[in-house]
Write an enzyme that holds these catalytic residues in place. Sequence first.
Site, PDB file in Angstrom:
ATOM      1  N   LYS A 110       0.846  -1.191   0.000  1.00 38.75           N
ATOM      2  CA  LYS A 110       0.000   0.000   0.000  1.00 38.75           C
ATOM      3  C   LYS A 110       0.880   1.240   0.000  1.00 38.75           C
ATOM      4  CE  LYS A 110      -4.248   1.623   2.224  1.00 38.75           C
ATOM      5  NZ  LYS A 110      -5.239   1.364   3.294  1.00 38.75           N
ATOM      6  N   ARG A 128     -24.776  -2.627   7.700  1.00 37.80           N
ATOM      7  CA  ARG A 128     -24.359  -3.995   7.408  1.00 37.80           C
ATOM      8  C   ARG A 128     -24.632  -4.943   8.564  1.00 37.80           C
ATOM      9  NH1 ARG A 128     -20.031  -3.772   3.327  1.00 37.80           N
ATOM     10  NH2 ARG A 128     -18.897  -5.420   4.386  1.00 37.80           N
ATOM     11  N   GLU A 185     -18.760  -5.962  10.494  1.00 39.93           N
ATOM     12  CA  GLU A 185     -19.710  -5.232  11.325  1.00 39.93           C
ATOM     13  C   GLU A 185     -20.726  -6.150  11.992  1.00 39.93           C
ATOM     14  OE1 GLU A 185     -17.951  -2.419   8.417  1.00 39.93           O
ATOM     15  OE2 GLU A 185     -18.909  -4.388   8.221  1.00 39.93           O
TER      16      GLU A 185
END
Length: 644
Positions: free
Chosen positions: A289, A403, A375
């Site tokens: 990243k 979610r 979640e």
Amino acid sequence: MSDRPATPLLDRVSEPADLKAFTDPELTRLASELRAETISAVSVTGGHLGAGLGVVELTVALHAVFDTPRDKLIWDVGHQCYPHKILTGRRERIRTLRSGGGLSGFTKRAESVYDPFGAAHSSTSISAALGFATARDLGGTCEGGLGDAIAVIGDGAISAGMAYEALNNAGHMGRRLIVILNDNEMSIAPPVGAMSAYLSRLYAGAPFQEMKSAAKGLTQLLPFPFQEGARRAKELLKSVTVGGTLFEELGFSYIGPVDGHDMEQLLAVLRTVKARADGPVLIHAITQKGKGYAPAERARDRGHATAKFDVLTGEQKKSPSNAPSFTSVFAKSLVREAEADGKIVAVTAAMPDGTGLNLFAERFPRRCFDVGIAEQHAVTFAAGMAAGGLKPFCAIYSTFLQRGYDQVVHDVAIQRLPVRFAIDRAGLVGADGPTHAGAFDVAFLANLPGFVVMAAADEAELVHMVATAAALDDRPSAFRFPRGEGSGVEMPERGQPLEIGRGRVITEGSRVAILSFGARLPECLAAREALLARGISPTIADARFAKPLDRELILRLAREHEALITIEEGAAGGFGAQVAQLLADEGVFDAGLKFRMMVLPDTFIDQDSPAAMYAAAAMQAPDIEAKVLEALGVARITARRGLA
């Protein structure tokens, strides 16, 4: 143009088909130019930088090997798609990212045929790709045609349950499907969980194993020798391991780990898979990243989300703050409560920095839990801790709490467990657009029996609501607050629990009452000033609670005023609907009360500055003033700014 990087190869690309004319060495150089263009663009717009830099080579290789848009390339989350947008005909608009009328910061079907499936939440790509593969096999049709389906999913996104549901189903169905696991060892925050450890063990096996046997289901994918010749074949074999037992048990042929920044290796693997795959294949690519931009590589979050910045130094150009952010106020208030109560614990779903819980984790590392992008699990995990006698605060953005709604209902509300939901990013959030708007939480929480639902009008009120939730031990609760800075009000030294279901009157007036729920209160006060100039003195009240309602206050406002207007930063069906139900039950409408609700409009509002979005939603001070005049019959307002 002088401040933009030189990009002679990229300048020759107007669509992915143009990549077919490039040699492999040219594709490597093209990737370098694409990385430089991405950095330059995001320095102007701000946005998600690190994720896109990590997939530059992969983006080039995928578009060079596959035939998009016929082949469906589906980016999970979509925040890494800026290089993809540059290659797919949107380069001229790339410096409009995340601005009003500009390009979305995520993939968006309405924007381009090269975005076959929109995304801004995680873990949807494999399910969607399997849907495209099934449509292809059963004769479906769509714009661009139907060829291969390729899902690119990150190591963070694959920690969510939905990804495993899709992998399980895809392995069972056995259709040709290509999944690329983009493993950069972090999502937004450093990785957590057993899956991250499992992927790390696969990667840590370097030097990679040689291929063992055809029984592993991989040999048929790698014909020997490759067209590139024996030298390339030998190098590739060194980098391909027959591991990935978990994925193989789920029915996938596993290839990897491969170097996601080695163009030669990526091209060879993708070409082979394209030519030979006859079932589900998972390619495990190791990436970095923020790759190729030192300031991003050095950043704790690898440059996940940035403001506009100086390309040379990486220094972000943030406006000076005159007030603390709501998120920081929540975090510091929770730390203070936890210092006084050892049973308070905190849960986040892969968003420790975004929710401010990184501060809590520094102070109480054993009492803070980052469960990954999960979640549903976060909610039920918190419910279990509540049942076990702890006091969990579950900090989740409004848009992400959606979610876990079944778990909120089934595992929390029905059992009346005292889980405290800290709902950040309430209302319209600006550059992230409709996928991240916190529009629905009031409506879907206030209809649950026994729930306490609060909204902070300012940062001082938020401090008191954290204290209120901490003290509430007999039922679930939620308090919502917006993104960004507070209004600069005087802050209390310590939060004091509010009386449950009690609002407050800010200013007394006559004829009309404006009842605010949440952070539109400053706009209500600004509207009051304009109304005073017209000789109208409205009462302004802060409801504080959508459930339970302050019945006494609301009924008094209804009795003593000609008109009552509610306003909230949420969709229809929330606070205003609760008030309307109360008024109907009490027969107030029979007495001729003029009642109006101001809510977010029944549409998804595209990204822009928060002020512009609220103007489009007709929820600013002039709109409140107009609503009052309409209700009183003083003026007839027939149009709202920004909406037809």
